[in-house]
Every structure is written in structure tokens, then in C-alpha cells.
Write an enzyme that holds these catalytic residues in place. Structure first.
Site, PDB file in Angstrom:
ATOM      1  N   LYS A 150     -47.297  28.094 -33.351  1.00 49.11           N
ATOM      2  CA  LYS A 150     -46.938  28.855 -32.144  1.00 49.11           C
ATOM      3  C   LYS A 150     -46.380  30.218 -32.546  1.00 49.11           C
ATOM      4  CE  LYS A 150     -44.473  27.060 -28.721  1.00 49.11           C
ATOM      5  NZ  LYS A 150     -43.254  26.652 -27.965  1.00 49.11           N
ATOM      6  N   ASP A 198     -37.555  21.487 -19.095  1.00 50.72           N
ATOM      7  CA  ASP A 198     -38.895  21.888 -18.647  1.00 50.72           C
ATOM      8  C   ASP A 198     -39.901  20.750 -18.864  1.00 50.72           C
ATOM      9  OD1 ASP A 198     -40.681  23.621 -17.459  1.00 50.72           O
ATOM     10  OD2 ASP A 198     -41.184  24.678 -19.308  1.00 50.72           O
TER      11      ASP A 198
END
Length: 366
Positions: free
Chosen positions: A103, A210
Site C-alpha cells: 500500500k 471503519d
């Protein structure tokens, strides 16, 4: 020289001095701006920006060099993109003879550094079969990069709804996406529950903030792995975290956050988990309004629709049409939705703790 002439000369002199000073200030400001812009356009320079990660994460994590990452990702080729995290793109790469997920965080300094620190301080300390494992990182110049284990079957939302939008989506070609069976869906939600229960019951609990389908990754055995800890927070006391910003994703976000609550708790995760349960069982996205029945004029969201359906004992009608009804026990489905609605209660204190949810889910027979 009379007083009038002296006044005029004095005014001219004052104006000249003021103009000179103003011009000098403009030149100095412009030079500072140019120097700042030149610094920002050299992301791979030797300039290092303090990130405050000193010893706040697992020291055994590998620090990978940027040249190695550039080679492994073919200079971060768009062809290798497999996902889009909350603040960066995710690439499938081969690093040290191992397939990994890389990422690359946003070049926006504030967002990128904040996510980097959040993931390093939380995910860097977690070891659980239902939480994705972080393998290493790269922090050089303006770049912040995280390296994870590669999870073969991609994200849950790609299985519930085909979200691949381009031929460059590598994960789309890895495996054929068949409808998930009821047994597999139950296995996935149990895995997420186990991961959250582990996080919430640490000596220093961690809240994810989240939980959603795109942040649940599935391995080749369809075991769930919770991912993307960029909004996660460690809660030092009273199982809560004070935040000045609303965190989460619309549709999954607990109502107290939307009403302005500044304290994030483990029960916020429980609410999001309840919404995820509804999404897994129904195949309906929670963040988009829909018409419950053909010909209806009124649109509603998933949680609202689910409450009405449960009130009228229509649980079997709520199931995703792709789920086979052969041998499916109605009692287990009814209990599944009962647990989901309990987790997704609008009243925070009425939601069960994740440890209790794990026990309840384990009691459902398939």
C-alpha cells in the site's frame, strides 16, 4: 523652504521607504515559497520528515528500501493495482520471492503520515488469524509505504457485488467469483467477529472505526481477515477515544457519530459489524438508498428496511437471492438477523460486546 514643501518631501520619502520595504518582503516571501515547492517536488530526496513512529510499533518489522519496492512494483505500475485503501493504492507485488500486498499511501503529507502511524501503532502489534498481517514498511523522504501478507481472494465486497471496474483489476482475474453460500457467509462473519473481539479485549483495546465489506479480505479458504487500520485508534482508558473528526463510512457509521459524538468506543465497531452482517446476508449495500418493493415510491436504507422486515417476521425474504434455500434452516437465519439487529441498535448501550456476539454466532447451526 516653507512648511508645505517640507511636508511634501517628507511624504514622498515615507512612501519611497514603505514601497522599498514592501518590495523586499515580497521577494523574501517568494524565495521561501519557491524553496518550499522545490522541497515538495523531491519526494525521494534525502530530506526526512519526522513521523513520530519511534519504538511505537513492533521493532521486528522489516524496513524495505525504496529501490527494492520500485523494482518489485515495476515503478508502481497501474497494471498491478488490486485495491484502493482509505488513503492510498494497493499493489500486488513479488518481494523476496513472496507475493505481497503493497500500500503506497497518499502523497498528501497529513493524510499519508496519519494513516501510516495509525497502522504501525495498531496493526503492527496485532497477531490474530482473522487480522491481516503487516510484514514491513518503507519510510523515506515523503513516501510512506506499508507491506502486508497477500490475501488470495480479495475483498468481501468484490464477492457480494462485482466491484471490478477495469481490465487492470488484477484481483478480478485471480478466481471466478461464484455466489457465496450461506455456510461461507456465516464463516466469514464469525471470523470478523473473532478478530474484533480480540482487538476489543486486549489489555489496551483497539477500535477499528471503519468496519465494512471492502475492509474484510478473504483467503483461499474464505477465512476473513480484517484490514485497513488507517482510522484505528488505541484506547487507553474507559474503552473510548476522543476524536475531533467523524471517522468511518456512511451507511456503516453509528448514529451517535452522525449526531456529533466526539467519543469513539468499541460499541461503534459493534454497530458497523451489525450493518456488515445485514449486508452479507442480503447482498444489499448499506450506503445506498433503495426501493424495498417494486413500485414503491419511497426509498430507504438497509438498516431501516431490515428493522421493518424483522418486525414482520420476513427474515427468509430478506436473504440474498443468490443463497440456495436447499437445506437452509429458518431458525438459524432468524437468529442471525436477531444478532445483527441487536448489534445495529440505535442505542449504543443496548449493543452487545463482541465477545458475546462471538458466542451467539457460534450457537447458530448451519
Amino acid at each position: 523652504m516653507d512648511h508645505t514643501a517640507q511636508g511634501i518631501l517628507a511624504a514622498i520619502a515615507s512612501f519611497f521607504v514603505a514601497t522599498l520595504l514592501f518590495t523586499l518582503m515580497l521577494v523574501l516571501c517568494q524565495r521561501g515559497k519557491n524553496r518550499n515547492q522545490q522541497t515538495r517536488t523531491r519526494p525521494n530526496s534525502q530530506l526526512s520528515i519526522p513521523i513520530g513512529e519511534s519504538a511505537s510499533f513492533d521493532p521486528s518489522l522489516n524496513r524495505v528500501s525504496m529501490p527494492d519496492l520500485i523494482q518489485a512494483s515495476r515503478n508502481f505500475s497501474p497494471d498491478l493495482i488490486i485495491g484502493d485503501g482509505s488513503f492510498g493504492l494497493v499493489y500486488r507485488c513479488c518481494l523476496a520471492n513472496r507475493t505481497v500486498a503493497v500500500k503506497k499511501l497518499s502523497s498528501d503529507a497529513f493524510q499519508g503520515f496519519r494513516e501510516f502511524r495509525a497502522e504501525m501503532e495498531t496493526l503492527g502489534k496485532l497477531r490474530h488469524p482473522n487480522i491481516v498481517t503487516i510484514l514491513g514498511y518503507c519510510a523515506t523522504g515523503w513516501d510512506r509505504i506499508l507491506i502486508y501478507e497477500f490475501i488470495e481472494n480479495g475483498s468481501l465486497d468484490q464477492w457480494l457485488l462485482d466491484t471490478s471496474s477495469s481490465e487492470n483489476d488484477v484481483s478480478a482475474s485471480l478466481v471466478p467469483r461464484l455466489p457465496l453460500s450461506w455456510e461461507t457467509r456465516l464463516k466469514i462473519i464469525r471470523g470478523v467477529a473473532n478478530g474484533l473481539a480480540y482487538m476489543h479485549n486486549l489489555d489496551t483495546p483497539i477500535i477499528h472505526r471503519d468496519i465494512k465489506a471492502s475492509n474484510v479480505l478473504l483467503d483461499k479458504e474464505f477465512e476473513a481477515h480484517i484490514a485497513d487500520f488507517g482510522l484505528a485508534r488505541i484506547i487507553e482508558s474507559s474503552h473510548s477515544h476522543v476524536s475531533t473528526q467523524v471517522a468511518g463510512t456512511m451507511g456503516y457509521m453509528p448514529p451517535e457519530y452522525l449526531l456529533g459524538a466526539t467519543t469513539a468506543t468499541t460499541f461503534g465497531d459493534v454497530y458497523s459489524f451489525g450493518i456488515l452482517m445485514l449486508e452479507i446476508a442480503t447482498g444489499i449495500r448499506p450506503n445506498l438508498p433503495f426501493k424495498a418493493e417494486e413500485g414503491d415510491c419511497q426509498e430507504m436504507r438497509l438498516a431501516e428496511w431490515a428493522r421493518k422486515m424483522v418486525e414482520h417476521n420476513r427474515q427468509m425474504k430478506m436473504l440474498d437471492a443468490n443463497i440456495s434455500r436447499d437445506g437452509l434452516g429458518e431458525a438459524g437465519v432468524v437468529e442471525f438477523f436477531r444478532i445483527a439487529m441487536s448489534c445495529a441498535s440505535d442505542i449504543c448501550k443496548e449493543r452487545p460486546a463482541m465477545k458475546e456476539v462471538v458466542d451467539l454466532l457460534n450457537g447458530i447451526s448451519t
